[in-house]
Design a protein around this motif. Structure first.
Motif, PDB file in Angstrom:
ATOM      1  N   ASP A  72       0.807  -1.221   0.000  1.00 29.66           N
ATOM      2  CA  ASP A  72       0.000   0.000   0.000  1.00 29.66           C
ATOM      3  C   ASP A  72       0.842   1.273   0.000  1.00 29.66           C
ATOM      4  OD1 ASP A  72      -2.400  -1.430  -0.002  1.00 29.66           O
ATOM      5  OD2 ASP A  72      -2.385  -1.580   2.186  1.00 29.66           O
ATOM      6  N   THR A  73       1.948   1.277   0.750  1.00 23.07           N
ATOM      7  CA  THR A  73       2.754   2.492   0.894  1.00 23.07           C
ATOM      8  C   THR A  73       4.049   2.457   0.096  1.00 23.07           C
ATOM      9  OG1 THR A  73       3.948   1.625   2.809  1.00 23.07           O
ATOM     10  CG2 THR A  73       1.895   2.848   3.241  1.00 23.07           C
ATOM     11  N   GLY A  74       4.509   1.266  -0.273  1.00 19.83           N
ATOM     12  CA  GLY A  74       5.800   1.136  -0.940  1.00 19.83           C
ATOM     13  C   GLY A  74       6.963   1.225   0.030  1.00 19.83           C
ATOM     14  N   MET A  75       6.672   1.302   1.327  1.00 15.71           N
ATOM     15  CA  MET A  75       7.728   1.404   2.335  1.00 15.71           C
ATOM     16  C   MET A  75       7.888   0.069   3.069  1.00 15.71           C
ATOM     17  SD  MET A  75       7.176   5.208   3.962  1.00 15.71           S
ATOM     18  CE  MET A  75       5.402   5.137   4.236  1.00 15.71           C
ATOM     19  N   TRP A  76       9.115  -0.212   3.470  1.00 10.36           N
ATOM     20  CA  TRP A  76       9.385  -1.385   4.284  1.00 10.36           C
ATOM     21  C   TRP A  76       8.866  -1.138   5.694  1.00 10.36           C
ATOM     22  CZ3 TRP A  76      11.868  -5.905   2.710  1.00 10.36           C
ATOM     23  CH2 TRP A  76      12.349  -5.882   1.399  1.00 10.36           C
TER      24      TRP A  76
END
Length: 144
Positions: A72-76
């Motif tokens: 959803d966010t593209g963040m780890w």
């Protein structure tokens, strides 16, 4: 050339402590976050052995929650690493292993935050954190 300061201070501006997070290079043969881990710096120190000075840092590791970034966010997403008895996993690393500073955003959840919560308590309060790849160009380039 850009200079980046990574801090670990027991009393920042004579008030609260300030301990930065960093990316640590754990395997330079792997791309992006596969070869990096996130750590929270507790202190810097150095020692001398056989005439050579070794600059080091005491760190608290963070584990990746998944093998891929959040869809959803593209963040780890990372969480503080703990041993079997639920105590923090600390390590001593050479500062040459530090790649650069990391910016973590708490995963807040659905509950309201207490009014007495201060920003300098965030690494002790939340269970998981987003690794902010949008903080700057360099972070965006390495957190794939």
């Amino acid at each position: 050339m850009r200079v980046e300061y990574i801090r670990s201070c027991p009393s920042w501006w004579n008030e609260h402590s300030h301990h930065d997070c960093v990316f640590v290079n754990t395997d330079s043969s792997l791309p992006g976050m596969q070869g990096l881990k996130v750590a929270h710096i507790h202190t810097f120190f150095s020692f001398q052995y056989q005439g050579e000075v070794y600059p080091c840092a005491v760190i608290h590791w963070f584990d990746k929650v998944s093998d891929t970034a959040d869809k959803d966010t593209g963040m780890w997403i990372v969480r503080p690493e703990c041993s079997a008895n639920n105590s923090p996993e600390h390590a001593i690393i050479h500062i040459d292993a530090i790649y650069r500073a990391a910016h973590l955003i708490p995963v807040y959840g659905t509950e309201f935050l207490p009014h007495e919560l201060k920003f300098y308590h965030s690494y002790d309060t939340f269970q998981t954190y987003y690794v902010n790849k949008y903080v700057d160009h360099h972070a965006f380039e390495i957190t794939f």
